[in-house]
Each structure stands twice: as structure tokens, then as C-alpha cells.
Design an enzyme around this catalytic site. Structure first.
Site, PDB file in Angstrom:
ATOM      1  CG  HIS A  71      30.572-114.516 122.215  1.00 15.86           C
ATOM      2  ND1 HIS A  71      30.678-115.630 121.426  1.00 15.86           N
ATOM      3  CD2 HIS A  71      29.389-114.643 122.885  1.00 15.86           C
ATOM      4  CE1 HIS A  71      29.619-116.400 121.604  1.00 15.86           C
ATOM      5  NE2 HIS A  71      28.823-115.820 122.476  1.00 15.86           N
ATOM      6  CD  GLU A  73      35.783-114.745 121.353  1.00 18.09           C
ATOM      7  OE1 GLU A  73      35.133-114.343 122.350  1.00 18.09           O
ATOM      8  OE2 GLU A  73      35.582-115.832 120.830  1.00 18.09           O
ATOM      9  CB  CYS A  99      31.241-119.122 118.768  1.00 23.70           C
ATOM     10  SG  CYS A  99      30.861-117.384 118.430  1.00 23.70           S
ATOM     11  CB  CYS A 102      33.863-114.844 117.820  1.00 18.59           C
ATOM     12  SG  CYS A 102      32.755-114.071 119.027  1.00 18.59           S
TER      13      CYS A 102
END
Length: 147
Positions: A71, A73, A99, A102
Site C-alpha cells: 500500500h 502508506e 487499512c 497500514c
């Protein structure tokens, strides 16, 4: 101009920049971008995609994200981990709300504030961040990139 209004304007600008950065992603289903900002400077960036050295294909033949796709992040946080900088006290600007996985990385990395522009289908990541005392701010940018 008061400090709150200045912060709102900066939040919009950095979030628009994160949206542009998301365009670097090779993912077809969703492109997500992230910027880490500390003391008025961008200290790291990321977008969703496969790990370094892997093919730039995020989805399998059924259009499902491959399990090893990172992801945005996570990419921004791991990039700062390999530098001489640190993310303690930083603000993370991300085009989609984090999410839960993260969110755990955000908490552990010392990020104090998360500004996001789109709600992920699950809100457990945002709830975990709030439980950890991290400020979360939703900024709704329209199609023109303005609030």
C-alpha cells in the site's frame, strides 16, 4: 488568516499532491498515493505497487490484487526507514483511508496525524488510529481537486 484556515489550505494542497503522486502506480483497480510531511517539508512519498524488482503488475488474471502488493502508506513509511530521516511527529497525506495493517505501521512509526481524501470500504484502520490518539482528518476533494 488564522492558523486553522492555513492548515486547511495546506491539507488540501498536500492531498492534491498525493493524488497526483498516485498516478505513478501501475495498479489498475485503484491508484493510491501518500506523502509524509514534517516541519513543512515532504520527507517521503509512496504509491501502491509491487515490491522493488518485481514486475509492475498489481492484479492477477481475475483482477484481484496480488497478495504482495504494498500500500502507498507502507511504501512511504518503509522508504523513510531506509533514510536518515524519521517520521516521528509527521503528518501522512493519503488518497484513501488506511487499512488496519497500514494503521499499525502508522502508529509504530510515530506519525501523529493522518489526512485522507477517500473512505476505504472498511473503517477499522481509522478507528485504530483514533484509538491510538492519532488525529485523523477527512478532506473531500472534488473532481477538480478543490475542496
Amino acid at each position: 488568516m488564522n492558523e486553522n484556515r492555513k492548515q486547511e489550505i495546506l491539507d488540501q494542497r498536500y492531498l492534491r499532491m498525493a493524488r497526483i503522486w498516485a498516478e505513478n502506480s501501475y495498479c489498475k483497480r485503484r491508484q493510491v498515493g501518500a506523502l509524509l510531511v514534517k516541519d513543512g517539508a515532504i520527507i517521503s512519498d509512496g504509491f501502491n505497487g509491487t515490491p522493488s524488482g518485481f514486475e509492475n503488475v498489481c492484479e492477477d488474471e481475475n483482477n484481484v490484487s496480488k497478495p504482495y502488493v504494498l500500500h502507498a502508506e507502507a511504501n512511504a513509511i518503509t522508504k523513510i526507514a531506509r533514510s536518515s530521516q524519521n517520521s516521528d511527529g509527521a503528518t501522512l497525506y493519503v488518497t484513501a483511508s488506511p487499512c488496519i495493517d497500514c494503521a499499525k505501521l502508522i502508529i509504530q512509526s510515530g506519525i501523529r496525524r493522518v489526512v485522507y481524501g477517500e473512505n476505504y470500504r472498511l473503517d477499522d484502520g481509522i478507528r485504530l488510529l483514533q484509538r491510538a490518539g492519532i488525529e485523523t482528518t477527512y478532506v473531500n476533494l472534488d473532481e477538480d481537486g478543490q475542496q
